[in-house]
Design an enzyme around this catalytic site. Structure first.
Site, PDB file in Angstrom:
ATOM      1  N   CYS A  89       0.838  -1.203   0.000  1.00 36.98           N
ATOM      2  CA  CYS A  89       0.000   0.000   0.000  1.00 36.98           C
ATOM      3  C   CYS A  89       0.878   1.260   0.000  1.00 36.98           C
ATOM      4  O   CYS A  89       1.493   1.576  -1.013  1.00 36.98           O
ATOM      5  CB  CYS A  89      -0.988  -0.042   1.150  1.00 36.98           C
ATOM      6  N   HIS A 177      -3.559  -5.203   0.315  1.00 34.29           N
ATOM      7  CA  HIS A 177      -3.066  -5.707   1.601  1.00 34.29           C
ATOM      8  C   HIS A 177      -3.163  -7.234   1.646  1.00 34.29           C
ATOM      9  O   HIS A 177      -4.100  -7.804   2.198  1.00 34.29           O
ATOM     10  CB  HIS A 177      -3.861  -5.086   2.747  1.00 34.29           C
ATOM     11  N   GLU A 179      -1.325  -9.010   3.396  1.00 34.27           N
ATOM     12  CA  GLU A 179      -0.945  -9.418   4.750  1.00 34.27           C
ATOM     13  C   GLU A 179      -2.075  -9.311   5.764  1.00 34.27           C
ATOM     14  O   GLU A 179      -1.903  -9.686   6.929  1.00 34.27           O
ATOM     15  CB  GLU A 179       0.237  -8.553   5.215  1.00 34.27           C
TER      16      GLU A 179
END
Length: 234
Positions: A89, A177, A179
């Site tokens: 990001c 994202h 993660e």
């Protein structure tokens, strides 16, 4: 033992599923809490890789957040020395800016769960080995970037034509994202409640909650596959 430097821009945006992926490979990681006035190291001599996490600030807000300049400095060193970098990001936007590409506001914000399409270059790249062309990921951003000169464009979405790129063989930028954890989604919704309230009629928080329950496990599977491929670069 390989050691990874992690640049954290805000308290609620951490490594997420990357933490277990790093530890399971016998690697160490060292957080630099930039938002809490931790000083970034002068160089990357002690590290095998760099991870630059997300945050609500913009890459051009360097007067308000001077630590962004330290991040650019370390990214530039990684580019010069071909040290592996993963930007997520804001981290992806910082890589783009450091590499000379434009970072700018998109026509609308992308917050929640959205499909992205991998490019033919991505499907031919080892980073996305084992992936299908289309996947659903978690997004939280308003800015976007041009792909730097010489980089491979790896993914796109309906709203943003540039969602990921790879520069040289070890520099990887993901706008989305990968993660994220379920707990982090709900935490972000609380932390960034004011932003969500300002987007009523455009972004539906209840849909984000329902989509998270439905889609988070598939994202974790995709993330682990990506981590396998990325950590082979280190």
């Amino acid at each position: 033992m390989k050691k990874i430097l992690v640049l954290q821009n805000v308290g609620c945006e951490g490594l997420g599923t990357l933490k277990a992926a790093i530890e399971s490979r016998g690697m160490e990681y060292h957080y630099i809490h930039l938002y809490n006035y931790d000083k970034a190291p002068q160089n990357l001599d002690a590290y095998s890789a760099l991870i630059v996490l997300g945050g609500p600030m913009n890459v051009y807000e360097t007067e308000k957040y001077p630590f962004l300049l330290d991040e650019e400095r370390l990214i530039q060193e990684a580019l010069d020395k071909n040290i592996a970098v993963l930007g997520l990001c804001l981290g992806a936007q910082l890589i783009a800016k450091t590499a000379g590409a434009k970072v700018f506001a998109g026509r609308k914000k992308e917050i929640g769960w959205y499909p992205v399409t991998l490019t033919s270059e991505a499907l031919d790249d080892t980073l996305f080995s084992g992936f299908k062309k289309d996947m659903t990921v978690f997004q939280w951003h308003g800015d976007t970037f041009d792909v730097p000169t010489g980089a491979k464009r790896l993914a796109k979405s309906e709203l943003f034509s540039n969602q990921a790129f790879k520069l040289s063989e070890k520099i990887v930028a993901l706008q989305f994202h990968l993660e994220i954890t379920e707990e982090a989604v709900y935490q972000w919704m609380e932390e960034y409640e004011e932003e969500l309230n300002g987007l009523k009629g455009c972004i539906d928080p209840e849909k984000i909650r329902n989509d998270t329950t439905e889609k988070i496990e598939n994202l974790k599977i995709s993330a682990q596959r990506f981590y396998d491929n990325f950590f082979n670069l280190i």
